[in-house]
Scaffold this motif. Sequence first.
Motif, short mmCIF file in Angstrom:
data_model
loop_
_atom_site.label_atom_id
_atom_site.label_comp_id
_atom_site.label_asym_id
_atom_site.label_seq_id
_atom_site.Cartn_x
_atom_site.Cartn_y
_atom_site.Cartn_z
N PHE A 10 0.85 -1.20 0.00
CA PHE A 10 0.00 0.00 0.00
C PHE A 10 0.88 1.24 0.00
CE2 PHE A 10 -2.14 -3.52 2.01
CZ PHE A 10 -3.39 -3.52 1.41
N GLU A 14 -3.19 6.44 0.08
CA GLU A 14 -4.11 5.48 -0.51
C GLU A 14 -5.29 5.23 0.42
OE1 GLU A 14 -4.19 0.85 -2.17
OE2 GLU A 14 -2.28 1.81 -1.64
N ILE A 16 -8.05 2.84 1.94
CA ILE A 16 -8.02 1.41 2.21
C ILE A 16 -9.17 1.02 3.13
CG2 ILE A 16 -5.51 1.19 1.98
CD1 ILE A 16 -5.45 1.38 5.12
N CYS A 18 -9.40 -1.08 6.81
CA CYS A 18 -8.49 -1.53 7.86
C CYS A 18 -9.26 -2.13 9.03
CB CYS A 18 -7.63 -0.35 8.34
SG CYS A 18 -6.42 -0.79 9.61
N GLU A 26 -13.19 2.27 6.71
CA GLU A 26 -12.49 2.96 5.64
C GLU A 26 -11.44 3.87 6.26
OE1 GLU A 26 -13.43 5.98 1.91
OE2 GLU A 26 -15.00 4.61 2.65
N GLU A 64 0.60 -5.02 8.02
CA GLU A 64 -0.05 -5.16 6.71
C GLU A 64 -1.20 -6.16 6.75
OE1 GLU A 64 2.32 -4.54 2.96
OE2 GLU A 64 1.89 -6.69 2.79
N VAL A 67 -4.70 -4.65 6.84
CA VAL A 67 -5.08 -3.70 5.79
C VAL A 67 -5.57 -4.45 4.55
CG1 VAL A 67 -4.28 -1.77 4.38
CG2 VAL A 67 -3.34 -2.12 6.67
N LYS A 69 -7.35 -3.83 0.41
CA LYS A 69 -7.61 -2.92 -0.69
C LYS A 69 -9.08 -2.48 -0.66
CE LYS A 69 -3.65 -2.81 -2.96
NZ LYS A 69 -2.90 -1.55 -3.24
N LEU A 70 -9.33 -1.26 -1.09
CA LEU A 70 -10.69 -0.72 -1.12
C LEU A 70 -11.36 -1.15 -2.43
CD1 LEU A 70 -12.75 1.01 0.41
CD2 LEU A 70 -11.82 3.01 -0.73
N LYS A 112 -7.84 -11.69 1.86
CA LYS A 112 -7.67 -11.21 0.51
C LYS A 112 -8.34 -12.20 -0.44
CE LYS A 112 -3.47 -8.69 1.53
NZ LYS A 112 -2.06 -8.45 1.19
#
Length: 261
Positions: A10, A14, A16, A18, A26, A64, A67, A69-70, A112
């Motif tokens: 990331f 950015e 993201i 979380c 967000e 990490e 976290v 991705k959005l 993910k």
Amino acid sequence: MAAAARTLAFAENELILCFHGPLLYEAKVLECDYWEVEENGEEGPHYLVHYQGWKAKWDEWVPESRVMKLTDENRRRQDDLAKSVVAKKAKTGKGKAVGTAVANGGEGSGEKRGTKRGRESTVDEKEELFLRRPEVKIPVPDFLKSQLVVDWETVTKHQKILSLPRKDNVMAVLNQFRLSVGPGNRKKATARDKDLCDETMEEIIHGLSIYFDKALGSILLYRFERQQYVEIKRKMPDTKMSDIEGQGCRHRSCEWRGGVG
């Protein structure tokens, strides 16, 4: 370590999702860093995140694994988590509105694309354990909150840190506390009461010192202080940090234990 192993997934600024507690929120990446191995810390990519719509005091460094991705898919997971928490609270009679947001502060909780069902089950178990954990709220006085703000500005804005070791270290303060509230100051206390009070006080002092030593490297230091922490541990490997560190981190330990609102 190979350069590829230090790749950050990331970037700064950015947007993201979380994990924080049992939900996804967000957030925005403010800073990125790769943490080296520390005795009480964690190695690997870490991000300073700001939760959208939250006060800056909630900004925090996260690994990490917390976290995501959005993406549309992750937003659906965000909604599913929120609904799951509401349903579980409703079963226990504690149904409160839970905003659509992010979750699970536990490591490895962030999922993910392509994650196996086995891992999904583990995440659900961690969420349930989080919801069942007992909570203790400790009120923090306003003057201490003000001192924490001054401490933050001194370290993060002006990049000034205290010289170590300190005479007014954590253990010195805890010992002063023990003397100030000990049974010797209670004229009407019986010998048995004094013995019980001494024993209880020893447990309290011991517990607080252990908490500080364990938490310091993980959550109580600002980024600018971490190098000093590593150096002092190298120079004094057999000395507890509660016998070294002083005012600033001592105040922060109260904030983390008390959950400043």
